[in-house]
Design a protein around this motif. Structure first.
Motif, PDB file in Angstrom:
ATOM      1  N   MET A  64       0.830  -1.187   0.000  1.00  0.00           N
ATOM      2  CA  MET A  64       0.000   0.000   0.000  1.00  0.00           C
ATOM      3  C   MET A  64       0.871   1.245   0.000  1.00  0.00           C
ATOM      4  O   MET A  64       1.852   1.310   0.714  1.00  0.00           O
ATOM      5  CB  MET A  64      -0.870   0.018   1.245  1.00  0.00           C
ATOM      6  N   LYS A  65       0.444   2.232  -0.756  1.00  0.00           N
ATOM      7  CA  LYS A  65       1.243   3.445  -0.799  1.00  0.00           C
ATOM      8  C   LYS A  65       0.979   4.300   0.431  1.00  0.00           C
ATOM      9  O   LYS A  65      -0.091   4.259   1.022  1.00  0.00           O
ATOM     10  CB  LYS A  65       0.962   4.223  -2.077  1.00  0.00           C
ATOM     11  N   PHE A 109     -15.483   5.931   0.092  1.00  0.00           N
ATOM     12  CA  PHE A 109     -14.894   5.558   1.365  1.00  0.00           C
ATOM     13  C   PHE A 109     -15.017   6.715   2.351  1.00  0.00           C
ATOM     14  O   PHE A 109     -14.859   7.874   1.987  1.00  0.00           O
ATOM     15  CB  PHE A 109     -13.421   5.180   1.164  1.00  0.00           C
ATOM     16  N   THR A 110     -15.266   6.360   3.611  1.00  0.00           N
ATOM     17  CA  THR A 110     -15.484   7.376   4.650  1.00  0.00           C
ATOM     18  C   THR A 110     -14.195   7.993   5.156  1.00  0.00           C
ATOM     19  O   THR A 110     -14.216   9.080   5.722  1.00  0.00           O
ATOM     20  CB  THR A 110     -16.235   6.770   5.845  1.00  0.00           C
ATOM     21  N   ASP A 111     -13.056   7.307   4.967  1.00  0.00           N
ATOM     22  CA  ASP A 111     -11.778   7.813   5.451  1.00  0.00           C
ATOM     23  C   ASP A 111     -10.648   7.046   4.784  1.00  0.00           C
ATOM     24  O   ASP A 111     -10.875   6.066   4.080  1.00  0.00           O
ATOM     25  CB  ASP A 111     -11.681   7.707   6.978  1.00  0.00           C
ATOM     26  N   PHE A 118     -10.323   3.402   2.774  1.00  0.00           N
ATOM     27  CA  PHE A 118      -9.833   3.400   1.396  1.00  0.00           C
ATOM     28  C   PHE A 118      -8.672   2.420   1.249  1.00  0.00           C
ATOM     29  O   PHE A 118      -8.603   1.655   0.295  1.00  0.00           O
ATOM     30  CB  PHE A 118      -9.401   4.816   0.996  1.00  0.00           C
ATOM     31  N   GLN A 119      -7.755   2.416   2.214  1.00  0.00           N
ATOM     32  CA  GLN A 119      -6.579   1.563   2.117  1.00  0.00           C
ATOM     33  C   GLN A 119      -6.910   0.081   2.276  1.00  0.00           C
ATOM     34  O   GLN A 119      -6.137  -0.768   1.857  1.00  0.00           O
ATOM     35  CB  GLN A 119      -5.515   2.014   3.109  1.00  0.00           C
ATOM     36  N   ASN A 168      -3.461  -0.058  -5.929  1.00  0.00           N
ATOM     37  CA  ASN A 168      -2.870   0.442  -7.158  1.00  0.00           C
ATOM     38  C   ASN A 168      -2.048   1.692  -6.835  1.00  0.00           C
ATOM     39  O   ASN A 168      -2.591   2.708  -6.440  1.00  0.00           O
ATOM     40  CB  ASN A 168      -3.985   0.774  -8.155  1.00  0.00           C
ATOM     41  N   ASP A 169      -0.751   1.597  -7.028  1.00  0.00           N
ATOM     42  CA  ASP A 169       0.128   2.727  -6.713  1.00  0.00           C
ATOM     43  C   ASP A 169      -0.182   3.975  -7.530  1.00  0.00           C
ATOM     44  O   ASP A 169       0.183   5.072  -7.154  1.00  0.00           O
ATOM     45  CB  ASP A 169       1.591   2.346  -6.920  1.00  0.00           C
TER      46      ASP A 169
END
Length: 184
Positions: free
Chosen positions: A1-2, A87-89, A93-94, A99-100
């Motif tokens: 994850m970025k 997404f709420t935050d 989202f993560q 996808n970078d």
């Protein structure tokens, strides 16, 4: 994850919506559903997308609506209907993001409703936090919410406020609740 460093996306949190979703899941009834919808209408969401320069504009120093194409990432249901993911935050989202080269836009309920309810749109709606809470707002429900809100505004039952007016109203209401209804 970025990793995200000092970006505005980190500032998007929706504790009132998450609480309303939790309460609705614990006790699903018209009151908890209405509260969840009300909080969703006040929320700002992170919406994954891919932004690219239009052909021939790649050398421009910054993106703007005239030189950018936005493609939203979508989910497909078993009936092949596409749904926006919201997404709420950043934490939510993560859970999904893999996808970078992923971009994120911040959109409110009205933005999403306009995109979903448009006559040109063949999307089925949007899904809040598909990796966890998975709350689906279908196109028909979104249209109904918008129609009922506009009707209530026309009848004077609710007042349309700017974001700043709404924040000031909530602050005043919270202050009254903390002081037992009295200010000053």
């Amino acid at each position: 994850m970025k990793e995200v460093e000092n970006r505005f996306e980190d500032e998007i949190i929706n504790p009132a919506l998450m609480l309303a979703i939790s309460r609705m899941k614990e006790n699903n009834n018209p009151d908890t559903q209405n509260k969840m919808v009300q909080e969703a209408m006040n929320a700002k969401f992170l919406v994954p997308c891919i932004m690219q320069f239009k052909p021939g504009t790649e050398e421009e120093p910054r993106r703007d609506p005239g030189n950018t194409v936005v493609n939203f990432r979508m989910l497909k249901d078993p009936n092949d209907k596409l749904f926006f993911m919201v997404f709420t935050d950043m934490e939510e989202f993560q859970k999904w993001e893999d996808n970078d080269k992923q971009n994120v836009m911040v959109l409110g309920f009205d933005n999403l409703a306009s995109m979903v309810a448009s006559e040109k749109s063949d999307t089925g709606g949007f899904v809040i936090n598909p990796s966890s809470t998975n709350i689906v707002f279908r196109k028909e429900v979104i249209k109904n919410i918008v129609v009922n809100r506009e009707k209530a505004i026309a009848e004077g039952k609710i007042v349309r406020m700017t974001g700043e007016e709404a924040r000031a109203f909530r602050a005043e209401r919270n202050k009254k609740e903390e002081t037992g209804g009295e200010l000053g």
